[in-house]
Design a protein around this motif. Structure first.
Motif, PDB file in Angstrom:
ATOM      1  N   UNK A   5       0.808  -1.220   0.000  1.00 20.38           N
ATOM      2  CA  UNK A   5       0.000   0.000   0.000  1.00 20.38           C
ATOM      3  C   UNK A   5       0.845   1.274   0.000  1.00 20.38           C
ATOM      4  N   UNK A   6       2.133   1.138   0.201  1.00 23.69           N
ATOM      5  CA  UNK A   6       3.002   2.313   0.321  1.00 23.69           C
ATOM      6  C   UNK A   6       3.553   2.711  -1.048  1.00 23.69           C
ATOM      7  N   UNK A   7       3.326   3.966  -1.434  1.00 24.29           N
ATOM      8  CA  UNK A   7       3.869   4.482  -2.690  1.00 24.29           C
ATOM      9  C   UNK A   7       5.323   4.871  -2.456  1.00 24.29           C
ATOM     10  N   UNK A 110      -6.935  -9.285 -17.314  1.00 21.92           N
ATOM     11  CA  UNK A 110      -7.972  -9.669 -16.360  1.00 21.92           C
ATOM     12  C   UNK A 110      -8.906  -8.503 -16.098  1.00 21.92           C
ATOM     13  N   UNK A 111     -10.031  -8.838 -15.516  1.00 17.64           N
ATOM     14  CA  UNK A 111     -10.912  -7.828 -14.916  1.00 17.64           C
ATOM     15  C   UNK A 111     -10.806  -7.995 -13.411  1.00 17.64           C
ATOM     16  N   UNK A 112     -10.666  -6.859 -12.730  1.00 16.04           N
ATOM     17  CA  UNK A 112     -10.481  -6.898 -11.282  1.00 16.04           C
ATOM     18  C   UNK A 112     -11.331  -5.832 -10.603  1.00 16.04           C
ATOM     19  N   UNK A 113     -11.808  -6.174  -9.414  1.00 16.66           N
ATOM     20  CA  UNK A 113     -12.334  -5.164  -8.505  1.00 16.66           C
ATOM     21  C   UNK A 113     -11.135  -4.588  -7.768  1.00 16.66           C
ATOM     22  N   UNK A 114     -10.871  -3.297  -7.977  1.00 14.82           N
ATOM     23  CA  UNK A 114      -9.647  -2.714  -7.457  1.00 14.82           C
ATOM     24  C   UNK A 114      -9.853  -1.244  -7.129  1.00 14.82           C
ATOM     25  N   UNK A 115      -9.151  -0.777  -6.089  1.00 13.18           N
ATOM     26  CA  UNK A 115      -9.167   0.641  -5.730  1.00 13.18           C
ATOM     27  C   UNK A 115      -8.001   1.394  -6.352  1.00 13.18           C
ATOM     28  N   UNK A 116      -7.157   0.709  -7.116  1.00 10.73           N
ATOM     29  CA  UNK A 116      -6.006   1.366  -7.730  1.00 10.73           C
ATOM     30  C   UNK A 116      -6.458   2.316  -8.836  1.00 10.73           C
ATOM     31  N   UNK A 117      -5.741   3.418  -9.046  1.00 11.64           N
ATOM     32  CA  UNK A 117      -6.097   4.368 -10.111  1.00 11.64           C
ATOM     33  C   UNK A 117      -6.027   3.706 -11.482  1.00 11.64           C
ATOM     34  N   UNK A 118      -7.010   4.010 -12.326  1.00 15.40           N
ATOM     35  CA  UNK A 118      -7.051   3.412 -13.652  1.00 15.40           C
ATOM     36  C   UNK A 118      -6.313   4.243 -14.696  1.00 15.40           C
ATOM     37  N   UNK A 162      -1.042 -14.101  -6.627  1.00 11.00           N
ATOM     38  CA  UNK A 162       0.016 -13.115  -6.839  1.00 11.00           C
ATOM     39  C   UNK A 162      -0.391 -11.746  -6.321  1.00 11.00           C
ATOM     40  N   UNK A 163      -1.655 -11.355  -6.572  1.00  8.72           N
ATOM     41  CA  UNK A 163      -2.143 -10.077  -6.065  1.00  8.72           C
ATOM     42  C   UNK A 163      -2.197 -10.088  -4.541  1.00  8.72           C
ATOM     43  N   UNK A 168      -2.077  -4.669  -3.349  1.00  5.45           N
ATOM     44  CA  UNK A 168      -2.598  -3.889  -2.222  1.00  5.45           C
ATOM     45  C   UNK A 168      -3.036  -4.794  -1.071  1.00  5.45           C
ATOM     46  N   UNK A 169      -2.784  -4.340   0.145  1.00  4.57           N
ATOM     47  CA  UNK A 169      -3.105  -5.156   1.326  1.00  4.57           C
ATOM     48  C   UNK A 169      -4.372  -4.671   2.026  1.00  4.57           C
ATOM     49  N   UNK A 170      -4.504  -3.341   2.231  1.00  4.61           N
ATOM     50  CA  UNK A 170      -5.660  -2.831   2.971  1.00  4.61           C
ATOM     51  C   UNK A 170      -6.950  -3.017   2.189  1.00  4.61           C
ATOM     52  N   UNK A 171      -6.910  -2.797   0.881  1.00  2.00           N
ATOM     53  CA  UNK A 171      -8.076  -2.991   0.004  1.00  2.00           C
ATOM     54  C   UNK A 171      -7.649  -3.913  -1.129  1.00  2.00           C
TER      55      UNK A 171
END
Length: 229
Positions: A5-7, A110-118, A162-163, A168-171
């Motif tokens: 989660x750390x940038x 893949x298609x993913x449910x993700x909070x990462x910026x698209x 792998x993910x 990401x760990x928190x979300x």
């Protein structure tokens, strides 16, 4: 670049001294479609499926044999048939370098449910190896991960693992669909010559290397097509 989660580092393209201060992710299938359309417009066509089985060279060109008994004459034969090139082998051109594979990678769209910026590519750095999370059009994400020994037919559960391990760990991301998956190994080899009489080698038939740094198909073809002059 991220550590879970750390940038760790952000590399913006908005300040580049260019008319195009951004990066675009384009699927290889789109590149192939554009090339096929352009070839058709120029009067050419792609014939499938043909398997080359024979090659005889003479002063006027070459005679090519195909599975099923068909033959064809050509002034030039271009071997663009990959690392295990039949053209290169039948032309008797050596392929230098170690035949043993180097690093092993898994990749998938893949298609993913993700909070990462698209609108960003994320490179996750982890002790087991890096994981690239790259958004493509239509909500698709390309995953590429270095692994110790990539399986031949990776499934959704492998990419989910792998993910879970590197992403990401928190979300956490959740893989909902795998559109396409494969594996590849990085080789470093080069043909002894790129030409033998009327035979020319191109692409992976001539040289194979890591695609890191944009050395893969999209950049190579686009760079060639748009080179001035």
């Amino acid at each position: 670049m991220r550590d879970r989660d750390r940038v760790l580092l952000t590399v913006p393209f908005g300040t580049l001294p260019s008319r195009y201060p951004y990066a675009l992710m384009v699927s290889q299938s789109e590149t192939e479609a554009v090339l096929a359309e352009r070839l058709t417009a120029l009067g050419g066509r792609v014939l499938r499926p043909y398997e080359m089985t024979g090659l005889t060279l003479d002063d006027a060109g070459a005679t090519v044999g195909f599975a099923g008994g068909a033959t064809g004459r050509a002034r030039w034969v271009v071997g663009a048939d990959g690392m295990r090139s039949t053209v290169r082998e039948l032309a008797g051109i050596g392929f230098g370098g170690s035949p043993d594979p180097g690093e092993s990678f898994l990749l998938a769209d893949v298609r993913v449910d993700s909070a990462l910026p698209r609108d960003q590519v994320a490179l996750f750095l982890a002790r087991p190896g890096p994981l690239v999370w790259a958004p493509l059009p239509d909500g698709v994400v390309r995953l590429v991960a270095a692994v110790a020994d990539a399986p031949r037919d990776p499934g959704a559960e492998r990419f989910q693992a792998l993910l879970d391990e590197r992403g990401p760990a928190r979300r956490p991301d959740r893989v909902t669909d795998v559109l396409w998956a494969s594996r590849f190994r990085v080789h470093h080899r080069v043909a002894e010559t790129f030409r033998a009489g009327p035979v020319l080698l191109a692409g992976d038939a001539a040289h194979v290397h890591s695609p890191a740094g944009g050395q893969g198909m999209n950049l190579g073809i686009c760079g060639l097509n748009h080179r001035p002059g």
